[in-house]
Structures are given as C-alpha cells and as structure tokens.
Design a protein around this motif. Structure first.
Motif, PDB file in Angstrom:
ATOM      1  N   LEU A  44       0.817  -1.221   0.000  1.00  0.00           N
ATOM      2  CA  LEU A  44       0.000   0.000   0.000  1.00  0.00           C
ATOM      3  C   LEU A  44       0.848   1.268   0.000  1.00  0.00           C
ATOM      4  O   LEU A  44       0.356   2.332  -0.377  1.00  0.00           O
ATOM      5  N   LEU A  47       0.535   3.096  -3.112  1.00  0.00           N
ATOM      6  CA  LEU A  47      -0.691   3.835  -3.424  1.00  0.00           C
ATOM      7  C   LEU A  47      -0.904   5.051  -2.534  1.00  0.00           C
ATOM      8  O   LEU A  47      -1.584   5.992  -2.921  1.00  0.00           O
ATOM      9  N   ALA A  48      -0.333   5.025  -1.338  1.00  0.00           N
ATOM     10  CA  ALA A  48      -0.440   6.172  -0.426  1.00  0.00           C
ATOM     11  C   ALA A  48       0.515   7.262  -0.905  1.00  0.00           C
ATOM     12  O   ALA A  48       1.310   7.053  -1.822  1.00  0.00           O
ATOM     13  N   SER A  49       0.423   8.430  -0.273  1.00  0.00           N
ATOM     14  CA  SER A  49       1.329   9.520  -0.629  1.00  0.00           C
ATOM     15  C   SER A  49       1.542  10.408   0.591  1.00  0.00           C
ATOM     16  O   SER A  49       0.828  10.282   1.590  1.00  0.00           O
ATOM     17  N   ASP A  55      -5.864   8.113   1.928  1.00  0.00           N
ATOM     18  CA  ASP A  55      -6.850   8.432   0.896  1.00  0.00           C
ATOM     19  C   ASP A  55      -6.478   7.748  -0.419  1.00  0.00           C
ATOM     20  O   ASP A  55      -6.246   8.393  -1.431  1.00  0.00           O
ATOM     21  N   TRP A  56      -6.409   6.416  -0.389  1.00  0.00           N
ATOM     22  CA  TRP A  56      -6.012   5.649  -1.568  1.00  0.00           C
ATOM     23  C   TRP A  56      -7.047   4.608  -1.972  1.00  0.00           C
ATOM     24  O   TRP A  56      -6.852   3.861  -2.912  1.00  0.00           O
ATOM     25  N   THR A  57      -8.175   4.558  -1.271  1.00  0.00           N
ATOM     26  CA  THR A  57      -9.164   3.508  -1.537  1.00  0.00           C
ATOM     27  C   THR A  57      -9.694   3.546  -2.967  1.00  0.00           C
ATOM     28  O   THR A  57      -9.802   2.508  -3.614  1.00  0.00           O
ATOM     29  N   ARG A  59      -8.256   4.838  -5.683  1.00  0.00           N
ATOM     30  CA  ARG A  59      -7.173   4.457  -6.602  1.00  0.00           C
ATOM     31  C   ARG A  59      -6.986   2.936  -6.571  1.00  0.00           C
ATOM     32  O   ARG A  59      -6.839   2.301  -7.608  1.00  0.00           O
ATOM     33  N   LEU A  60      -7.014   2.343  -5.385  1.00  0.00           N
ATOM     34  CA  LEU A  60      -6.892   0.892  -5.266  1.00  0.00           C
ATOM     35  C   LEU A  60      -8.046   0.195  -5.982  1.00  0.00           C
ATOM     36  O   LEU A  60      -7.841  -0.768  -6.723  1.00  0.00           O
ATOM     37  N   TYR A  76      -0.831  -0.245 -11.963  1.00  0.00           N
ATOM     38  CA  TYR A  76      -0.914   0.941 -11.116  1.00  0.00           C
ATOM     39  C   TYR A  76       0.425   1.663 -11.115  1.00  0.00           C
ATOM     40  O   TYR A  76       1.477   1.064 -11.330  1.00  0.00           O
ATOM     41  N   TYR A  79       3.758   5.274  -6.060  1.00  0.00           N
ATOM     42  CA  TYR A  79       4.200   6.566  -5.540  1.00  0.00           C
ATOM     43  C   TYR A  79       5.698   6.512  -5.244  1.00  0.00           C
ATOM     44  O   TYR A  79       6.204   5.523  -4.719  1.00  0.00           O
ATOM     45  N   PHE A  86       3.801  10.885  -7.840  1.00  0.00           N
ATOM     46  CA  PHE A  86       3.496   9.707  -8.642  1.00  0.00           C
ATOM     47  C   PHE A  86       4.234   9.863  -9.961  1.00  0.00           C
ATOM     48  O   PHE A  86       4.371  10.980 -10.467  1.00  0.00           O
TER      49      PHE A  86
END
Length: 188
Positions: A44, A47-49, A55-57, A59-60, A76, A79, A86
C-alpha cells in the motif's frame, strides 16, 4: 489454509496483511508470499502519498481491485516517496496478476471499505508504540518529522476504522519467527 478460502475478488483470494507501521507487515508478507510459492504482493506504500496517507481507496479500487475482479492484470503507478510524486513517465507502472492468492500489505489493508473484496485479514499484532519505535529506528533521524505526522494520522485512521477486531488471524513475531493464530473475527 489461504488457498482453501473461497475467491473474494473475482478469481482471486485477496488477503490483507494489516497492522501498525513498523510492526513487520512487509517482512511477514514477503515470508508468506514465499511460503505460498511466490504469490504477488501489493504494498500500500505504492498507493499512499505524503499528502494522503489513507486516501487511496478509490485508486486501489480503480487500478487494482476492479481489474482483478474481472480476472485481468492490474496496473498501477507506484508513488515515489523520495521524489514525493506519482510517476508521469510512460511505462512507470507496476503489474499485479490475478493469481489464486494475492497479498495486500500495509496500514489499513483491512479497512472497512476493502473487506467485501477480502478473503481474510491477517493482523500483525504489536503495540503501536513498539511498532512506531521500530519504524523510527529503521528510518533514522532524517524521517523524524514524517513519523510525527504519520503517528497522528495512523492513530486517527484506526480510531475511525479499526481493522484489528475484524482480523481472522493474529500474527506475532517471536524468537522462532512468525506465529499465526485465530484472531478476533476468526473466533466468531
């Protein structure tokens, strides 16, 4: 045990490895993936930043869960934590095949919004303060400010959306390696 679970995301048994930052999730997921013959692992952290720790749900869901649910390879853009961005370059994507078992590891992997997609949740069981101490020791003084921001965000996340109580299995790291036992949700 994991291969015997029914598929949860199309043909995939999506298995979450959740726990506090610094608790050993990545190490455990790598060991488990190896025990399962090299199954894919989604981190994860990809996908996080810095701007959106949790707040990556969406995008996932868009980039990973929906393709896997349709039996397609997910793609995908990971990050870059060093550049704090990204990637924009073509071909800077990672792929995740719709294998029979796919591990998703990271803080919040067992969150409420993902549970309908998950075959089970594994919680790496370590007190937050101990996990955070390990993480700070691992990352050094250069990331001390990051850890201050992170611990507040993680505390707020788990206060709003606790996943420990939904874990099917608890994982503890000891002198003999990792031990797995039935968790709170597995006792029901």
């Amino acid at each position: 045990m994991l291969r015997a679970l029914p598929p949860s995301c199309g043909p995939v048994r999506l298995v979450a490895v959740d726990g506090h930052a610094g608790s050993g999730k990545t190490t455990f997921a790598a060991a488990l993936a190896g025990e399962l013959g090299g199954v894919p692992v989604l981190h994860l952290d990809d996908l996080a930043s810095h701007d959106a720790f949790f707040d990556w749900t969406q995008r996932l869901t868009d980039q990973v869960l929906t393709p896997l649910a349709h039996g397609r390879t997910a793609r995908y853009a990971p990050y870059d934590w060093h550049r704090a961005a990204f990637p924009r370059e073509p071909g800077a994507t990672k792929t995740l095949p719709p294998a029979p078992v796919v591990l998703i590891e990271g803080v919040g992997a067992g969150r409420r919004a993902l549970r309908p997609w998950l075959a089970c949740v594994l919680w790496v069981d370590m007190a937050a303060r101990d996990a955070w101490r390990r993480g700070r020791e691992r990352d050094g003084e250069d990331l001390a400010e990051f850890w201050e921001r992170w611990t507040g965000a993680e505390t707020a996340h788990f206060a709003e959306d606790p996943s420990h109580s939904s874990a099917n299995y608890l994982v503890r790291q000891g002198e003999l390696g990792f031990q797995v036992r039935t968790g709170p949700a597995g006792d029901r």
